[in-house]
Structure formats: C-alpha cells, structure tokens
Design a protein around this motif. Sequence first.
Motif, PDB file in Angstrom:
ATOM      1  N   LEU A  40     -26.042  27.829 -23.615  1.00 56.40           N
ATOM      2  CA  LEU A  40     -24.946  26.871 -23.485  1.00 56.40           C
ATOM      3  C   LEU A  40     -25.429  25.549 -22.895  1.00 56.40           C
ATOM      4  CD1 LEU A  40     -22.097  29.268 -22.316  1.00 56.40           C
ATOM      5  CD2 LEU A  40     -22.365  28.195 -24.564  1.00 56.40           C
ATOM      6  N   ALA A  41     -26.566  25.598 -22.205  1.00 57.59           N
ATOM      7  CA  ALA A  41     -27.167  24.367 -21.682  1.00 57.59           C
ATOM      8  C   ALA A  41     -28.069  23.709 -22.718  1.00 57.59           C
ATOM      9  CB  ALA A  41     -27.969  24.682 -20.412  1.00 57.59           C
ATOM     10  N   GLY A  42     -28.173  24.319 -23.922  1.00 53.75           N
ATOM     11  CA  GLY A  42     -28.933  23.722 -25.008  1.00 53.75           C
ATOM     12  C   GLY A  42     -30.348  24.242 -25.172  1.00 53.75           C
ATOM     13  N   GLN A  43     -30.699  25.316 -24.457  1.00 51.30           N
ATOM     14  CA  GLN A  43     -32.062  25.845 -24.544  1.00 51.30           C
ATOM     15  C   GLN A  43     -32.233  26.560 -25.894  1.00 51.30           C
ATOM     16  OE1 GLN A  43     -34.376  28.214 -24.574  1.00 51.30           O
ATOM     17  NE2 GLN A  43     -36.008  27.341 -23.341  1.00 51.30           N
ATOM     18  N   LEU A  44     -33.048  26.004 -26.781  1.00 52.58           N
ATOM     19  CA  LEU A  44     -33.089  26.482 -28.159  1.00 52.58           C
ATOM     20  C   LEU A  44     -33.665  27.887 -28.295  1.00 52.58           C
ATOM     21  CD1 LEU A  44     -35.853  24.505 -30.136  1.00 52.58           C
ATOM     22  CD2 LEU A  44     -35.845  24.813 -27.676  1.00 52.58           C
ATOM     23  N   ASP A  45     -34.637  28.269 -27.457  1.00 47.17           N
ATOM     24  CA  ASP A  45     -35.189  29.619 -27.562  1.00 47.17           C
ATOM     25  C   ASP A  45     -34.178  30.669 -27.121  1.00 47.17           C
ATOM     26  OD1 ASP A  45     -37.901  29.203 -28.538  1.00 47.17           O
ATOM     27  OD2 ASP A  45     -38.235  28.149 -26.663  1.00 47.17           O
ATOM     28  N   ALA A  46     -33.330  30.324 -26.159  1.00 52.56           N
ATOM     29  CA  ALA A  46     -32.266  31.241 -25.744  1.00 52.56           C
ATOM     30  C   ALA A  46     -31.234  31.383 -26.857  1.00 52.56           C
ATOM     31  CB  ALA A  46     -31.611  30.733 -24.459  1.00 52.56           C
ATOM     32  N   GLN A  47     -30.922  30.282 -27.538  1.00 52.71           N
ATOM     33  CA  GLN A  47     -30.010  30.355 -28.679  1.00 52.71           C
ATOM     34  C   GLN A  47     -30.576  31.272 -29.761  1.00 52.71           C
ATOM     35  OE1 GLN A  47     -29.863  26.175 -29.528  1.00 52.71           O
ATOM     36  NE2 GLN A  47     -28.252  25.742 -28.022  1.00 52.71           N
ATOM     37  N   PHE A  48     -31.857  31.114 -30.036  1.00 52.72           N
ATOM     38  CA  PHE A  48     -32.490  31.980 -31.024  1.00 52.72           C
ATOM     39  C   PHE A  48     -32.476  33.433 -30.567  1.00 52.72           C
ATOM     40  CE2 PHE A  48     -36.351  34.119 -32.615  1.00 52.72           C
ATOM     41  CZ  PHE A  48     -36.111  34.040 -33.975  1.00 52.72           C
ATOM     42  N   ALA A  49     -32.753  33.666 -29.281  1.00 49.78           N
ATOM     43  CA  ALA A  49     -32.779  35.035 -28.753  1.00 49.78           C
ATOM     44  C   ALA A  49     -31.419  35.699 -28.900  1.00 49.78           C
ATOM     45  CB  ALA A  49     -33.212  35.030 -27.292  1.00 49.78           C
ATOM     46  N   LEU A  50     -30.345  34.961 -28.645  1.00 44.19           N
ATOM     47  CA  LEU A  50     -29.007  35.531 -28.820  1.00 44.19           C
ATOM     48  C   LEU A  50     -28.735  35.840 -30.286  1.00 44.19           C
ATOM     49  CD1 LEU A  50     -26.947  33.339 -26.326  1.00 44.19           C
ATOM     50  CD2 LEU A  50     -27.439  35.787 -26.120  1.00 44.19           C
ATOM     51  N   GLY A  51     -29.249  35.003 -31.167  1.00 48.80           N
ATOM     52  CA  GLY A  51     -29.114  35.305 -32.590  1.00 48.80           C
ATOM     53  C   GLY A  51     -29.822  36.590 -32.964  1.00 48.80           C
ATOM     54  N   GLU A  52     -31.022  36.790 -32.419  1.00 51.56           N
ATOM     55  CA  GLU A  52     -31.770  38.014 -32.703  1.00 51.56           C
ATOM     56  C   GLU A  52     -31.027  39.252 -32.209  1.00 51.56           C
ATOM     57  OE1 GLU A  52     -35.686  37.827 -34.049  1.00 51.56           O
ATOM     58  OE2 GLU A  52     -33.929  36.884 -34.951  1.00 51.56           O
ATOM     59  N   LEU A  53     -30.475  39.160 -30.996  1.00 46.61           N
ATOM     60  CA  LEU A  53     -29.751  40.306 -30.437  1.00 46.61           C
ATOM     61  C   LEU A  53     -28.524  40.621 -31.277  1.00 46.61           C
ATOM     62  CD1 LEU A  53     -29.963  39.528 -26.603  1.00 46.61           C
ATOM     63  CD2 LEU A  53     -31.324  41.161 -27.907  1.00 46.61           C
ATOM     64  N   ALA A  54     -27.788  39.587 -31.702  1.00 46.12           N
ATOM     65  CA  ALA A  54     -26.595  39.810 -32.512  1.00 46.12           C
ATOM     66  C   ALA A  54     -26.948  40.357 -33.890  1.00 46.12           C
ATOM     67  CB  ALA A  54     -25.805  38.514 -32.652  1.00 46.12           C
ATOM     68  N   LEU A  55     -28.053  39.902 -34.451  1.00 42.07           N
ATOM     69  CA  LEU A  55     -28.441  40.374 -35.785  1.00 42.07           C
ATOM     70  C   LEU A  55     -28.773  41.861 -35.762  1.00 42.07           C
ATOM     71  CD1 LEU A  55     -28.940  39.267 -38.676  1.00 42.07           C
ATOM     72  CD2 LEU A  55     -31.361  39.102 -38.068  1.00 42.07           C
ATOM     73  N   LYS A  56     -29.384  42.320 -34.666  1.00 45.83           N
ATOM     74  CA  LYS A  56     -29.786  43.727 -34.578  1.00 45.83           C
ATOM     75  C   LYS A  56     -28.785  44.595 -33.814  1.00 45.83           C
ATOM     76  CE  LYS A  56     -33.840  42.618 -32.908  1.00 45.83           C
ATOM     77  NZ  LYS A  56     -33.964  41.193 -33.268  1.00 45.83           N
ATOM     78  N   GLY A  57     -27.796  43.970 -33.202  1.00 51.58           N
ATOM     79  CA  GLY A  57     -26.850  44.741 -32.391  1.00 51.58           C
ATOM     80  C   GLY A  57     -27.510  45.297 -31.151  1.00 51.58           C
ATOM     81  N   LYS A  58     -28.372  44.519 -30.549  1.00 52.63           N
ATOM     82  CA  LYS A  58     -29.105  44.952 -29.359  1.00 52.63           C
ATOM     83  C   LYS A  58     -28.471  44.339 -28.120  1.00 52.63           C
ATOM     84  CE  LYS A  58     -33.822  44.890 -27.439  1.00 52.63           C
ATOM     85  NZ  LYS A  58     -35.202  44.359 -27.624  1.00 52.63           N
TER      86      LYS A  58
END
Length: 316
Positions: free
Chosen positions: A83-101
Amino acid sequence: MFRAFIILFAFLFAAPVFAQEESTSALAHLLAGEYEDARALAEPLAEKGDADAQHLLGYLYENGLGVETDLQRAVDLYAKAALAGQLDAQFALGELALKGKGVKQDAATAAGWYRLAARQGHARAQLRLGVMHLQGEGVDLDKARGVKFLMDAADAGEAEAQRDLAIAYLGGDGVAKNYLKAADWFAKAADGGDALASYNLGLLLQSGSLGEPDLNASAERMSDAAEAGFAPAMTALGLLVHGGAKAEGEPADWFERAAKAGDPQGRFLYAVALTQGDGRDEDPDAAKLLVEDLLADPAVDPALKEQAKKLRRELP
C-alpha cells in the motif's frame, strides 16, 4: 506453461533516507543467508514504516527463514509495504493470491496486485500478466495484450518471458507465427540461463524450420540444457551424437545420464544400448530392470510403452 517463480528484491529504491544504510545491511544479511541478522535489522525499520524492510521481513516469515513460518504475518507485512507502493511486496501478494498461499486463491486478486507492480516496471509481474491474458485466467482473454506484457518483460531481460514470447511466435499465439523471431527470443532466454529455452532452440535448429538443419548448433544448445540438468535434453543430445553431431561424450553416456535423471525416453534408449552392447557392455539384466520400470510407470507415454513391451519380449 509451467512457471517456477523467484521473488526479486528492490529494497533500496523506496527506502526513507534515514533507513537506507540499515536497509542495505539487512538485505546483505538476507542474501548471505544470515536470516536472524537480517530480521534483527529489519524489524525496527519495519515498525517505523520502512516499506522495503516490511517486504524483507514478510519474505522471511513467508519462507520460515530465521523465524517460524507465519503466513498471516507475512501477508500483513506485505500489505503494509504494498500500500506504500513497494513493488516487490505487490508482486508477492499477487503470488500468494495466485496460489492460495495464506490467502484465498483468487486469480483476479492476483492480477490486481501484479498490475500495480507492472506499472512500476516489475518484469515478473509483467510476465505473470502476459500469461494470464494469453490464457484468460483472472483477466479478460486478450492475446495481443498478453504478448505486449511478455514483450515488456522480455525487453527488461526476464528470461522466462523471453522464452514464453518465443513460444508465442512459434505457435502464432497472439502474434503472427515467425520461426526466426521464435529462435531469436529462445536464444536470448538461453543466453540468460534458461535451460528449457536452450532445449527448444536445439529442437528448432534441427527441425529445418530455420533453413538447413544444423545438428552441431543444435547439439551445442542441447548440451547447455543437459548440463543445466534438463533430462530430456540429455536424451536429445544422445540422439544427436548418434546421428553424427559433435559433442562431448558418447550416445550411451547421455542416455545413461537421462535415465538416472528420470527421463522415460532416456531410460528406454539406455536399455536398448545395454541390450545391444552399443557403447556399453551387454547387460540384459540391467536392461530388463529399466524396461520393467518403464512398464510399471503410469505416466509413461503409451507409444513408448509399446516400444518397451517389444524390447522386453526380445530380452531373455
């Protein structure tokens, strides 16, 4: 298209000025495998709102590095950083949501996080969105847009995107079919260390799709993939050497390596070599064991099983 992922780090770019030195040190400890030291440095920075430290700490908790695995803690830290704009954290959340982790599996939610990171130039987020648009997973099916995302990631040097873009050109998926462009992108990915791209380029070079087949050039690319541990390339290289291509080792050497690495065709061809004494002393008992393993494996291609049955009947 199966994808293994690597979490990339860009901790330094958004760090507050007061925290840059500490963030750099925390990252250095992480990359050195000194996870407890990384956590000790990152925790106070994360509490002060340093988004890079929050991402780093989230990564430690997600993967149980120097701490007990705590996916909820990881998600919370990633969310603050994202939410502060950190792009790697945004990507990490995408990975978790894609795998349901650690969160509900939801491709649309994953795409939303990837989109935020992609807007900041995150190559692997662009790669994910490219694949998702090509497949219509979590986003509209839009092959042209998918190829555009792949192109952006490929231009940024992302080897997996370069390979996927080559596959798109190979099959005419979202772009006009073009074997020369496919070969060019496979070569870029292969030069970046992608073993599957090396293997596919090797196949193209021997296929005649690029002009006169070049078995020696094919063997060179197959050798790169084989040395990287890609078992089908070991089998392919053995066949190329058997056909006269120049490469280190004898066909039976590569078939044996492929068999040990679990490649079904490699197991069959090594059994043939042992049966005929071709590059190895005749050993029908060892050949029989290889064939019986093939016949007992439900994942083996039926056509290959038929060949194995025929060889089994020829063995004593």
